[in-house]
Write a protein that holds these residues in place. Structure first.
Motif, mmCIF file in Angstrom:
data_model
loop_
_atom_site.group_PDB
_atom_site.id
_atom_site.type_symbol
_atom_site.label_atom_id
_atom_site.label_comp_id
_atom_site.label_asym_id
_atom_site.label_seq_id
_atom_site.Cartn_x
_atom_site.Cartn_y
_atom_site.Cartn_z
ATOM 1 N N SER A 31 8.673 4.806 -5.429
ATOM 2 C CA SER A 31 9.343 5.435 -4.297
ATOM 3 C C SER A 31 9.098 6.701 -4.094
ATOM 4 O O SER A 31 9.000 7.706 -4.765
ATOM 5 C CB SER A 31 10.794 5.194 -4.959
ATOM 6 N N SER A 32 9.293 6.851 -2.714
ATOM 7 C CA SER A 32 9.174 8.056 -2.264
ATOM 8 C C SER A 32 10.235 9.040 -2.256
ATOM 9 O O SER A 32 10.298 10.285 -2.581
ATOM 10 C CB SER A 32 8.809 8.074 -0.547
ATOM 11 N N SER A 58 3.030 7.804 -4.216
ATOM 12 C CA SER A 58 4.050 7.620 -3.433
ATOM 13 C C SER A 58 3.946 6.246 -2.396
ATOM 14 O O SER A 58 3.241 6.398 -1.617
ATOM 15 C CB SER A 58 4.547 8.653 -2.340
ATOM 16 N N THR A 59 4.206 5.106 -3.190
ATOM 17 C CA THR A 59 3.816 3.795 -2.525
ATOM 18 C C THR A 59 4.977 3.015 -1.797
ATOM 19 O O THR A 59 5.002 2.013 -1.180
ATOM 20 C CB THR A 59 3.256 2.881 -3.714
ATOM 21 N N GLY A 60 6.319 3.424 -2.211
ATOM 22 C CA GLY A 60 7.523 2.805 -1.817
ATOM 23 C C GLY A 60 7.826 2.191 -2.720
ATOM 24 O O GLY A 60 7.165 1.678 -3.561
ATOM 25 N N SER A 61 9.179 1.770 -2.885
ATOM 26 C CA SER A 61 9.691 0.909 -4.101
ATOM 27 C C SER A 61 9.176 -0.411 -4.316
ATOM 28 O O SER A 61 8.483 -0.871 -5.472
ATOM 29 C CB SER A 61 11.412 0.853 -3.949
ATOM 30 N N SER A 173 10.212 0.037 1.581
ATOM 31 C CA SER A 173 10.635 1.282 0.979
ATOM 32 C C SER A 173 12.208 0.919 0.401
ATOM 33 O O SER A 173 12.735 0.010 1.066
ATOM 34 C CB SER A 173 10.894 2.265 2.017
ATOM 35 N N GLY A 174 12.496 1.561 -0.809
ATOM 36 C CA GLY A 174 13.872 1.071 -1.173
ATOM 37 C C GLY A 174 15.052 1.914 -0.377
ATOM 38 O O GLY A 174 15.996 1.348 -0.243
#
Length: 342
Positions: A31-32, A58-61, A173-174
């Protein structure tokens, strides 16, 4: 010649295995939104312990959990940050790939904000208005049509006569998942036509609230929330969607919109008065504990009162702490590496 080739291949395999086994640095993805909190803990951990500072991406959830669940072994990440809870389907994917024991750590709460530059007027929006601005299809005169709104004032004359332009996270993204659930779904239900649709066709309803515009009014801005902040400064008519911590850290440049009349402040998120908030997590691959040095100690640092407590250094970064009793229980389970059950 064949023996030589086999010997070289064997040597290469041993060399690669040896390099993998030598990994002495925790690898974290995800998560970012959780990224700045995890980075702060990692930096403190690197400075105050004998272990190397963890490497964080930071890859997204969704992207992070995909990498995390790909397998066991030092070529795979040790920890995944997430701004939503892991899905049952992701746990099943993990298990299929040998990742059978995972520890879930809820670290606190965060608000999702719509913000714009301080040089422009602040917005006061309802969830219904946000749905009408961003949904791919909206009801007009009793029919569901491609979103015709180009200006906020077309939705409500009290809103600014400015073009709709919203920068937001991608599907991995979460924050996107939570925004769809907390704003788009509930905002849709504020409209009578949407409530009727839910009763008549649940599948169509789910498609309607989850589908964002693709005509340039909603712009996927990637996983870099700092980039959204920069774009808002250069475009005074645009709004950006991201976690409260980024608003908090950039409050000299941007301002949060009121939603349903409530501002996104630390106090109002903590008290649940601000309704667009969600829990934040990280997940530990238990098979890597004791294999990759420092995982136990990193988890202990993150779940210490000096880090995630009400007066801890993460609250200064915008993390909304868990209630005292919940936090104490979460720390106990985290440090015992209690396996997740769903």
């Amino acid at each position: 010649m064949i023996r030589k080739t086999i010997a070289l291949a064997a040597f290469a395999a041993v060399a690669v295995a040896g390099a993998a086994e030598a990994r002495d640095q925790i690898r974290i993805v995800g998560s970012s939104t959780v990224y700045p909190f995890a980075t702060t803990v990692a930096e403190n951990f690197g400075k105050t312990s004998s272990f190397k500072t963890p490497v964080i991406e930071s890859t997204g959830s969704g992207g992070g959990l995909k990498l995390f669940c790909a397998g066991v072994g030092v070529e795979h990440p040790d920890i995944a940050n997430a701004s939503r809870r892991i899905k049952k389907s992701e746990v099943e994917t993990c298990a299929k790939n040998g990742v059978k024991e995972i520890t879930e750590v809820q670290i606190g709460f965060d608000g999702i904000v719509l913000a714009n530059t301080k040089t422009a007027p602040a917005f006061n929006l309802t969830k219904g208005q946000i749905f009408q601005a961003l949904a791919k299809e909206v009801p007009v005169d009793g029919k569901w049509v491609a979103n015709p709104y180009s200006n906020w004032s077309q939705i409500d004359a009290k809103l600014p006569n400015e073009e709709i332009e919203v920068l937001g996270p991608p599907p991995t993204s979460g924050t996107r998942d939570a925004f769809v659930e907390l704003v788009m779904e509930t905002g849709c239900l504020e409209l009578p036509a949407c409530a009727d649709l839910k009763k008549a066709d649940e599948k169509k309803f789910s498609s309607v609230f989850a589908s964002l515009r693709e005509d340039g009014r909603f712009i996927e801005a990637g996983e870099n929330d700092n980039l959204i902040v920069q774009k808002l400064q250069s475009n005074p008519t645009a709004l950006g969607i991201f976690g409260f911590s980024f608003l908090d850290q950039n409050s000299d440049k941007i301002q949060g919109s009121h939603i349903e009349g409530v501002a996104p402040t630390f106090e109002d998120i903590a008290s649940s008065k601000y309704k667009v908030s969600r829990p934040l997590f990280f997940y530990v691959k238990n098979a890597h504990v004791g294999t990759v040095p420092g995982i136990k100690e990193y988890v202990a640092e993150f779940t210490s009162e000096k880090a995630w407590g009400p007066e801890g250094y993460l609250s200064e970064k915008g993390l909304i702490p868990l209630p005292d009793a919940v936090r104490a229980d979460a720390a106990k389970k985290a440090n015992a590496f209690a396996p997740l059950t769903m």
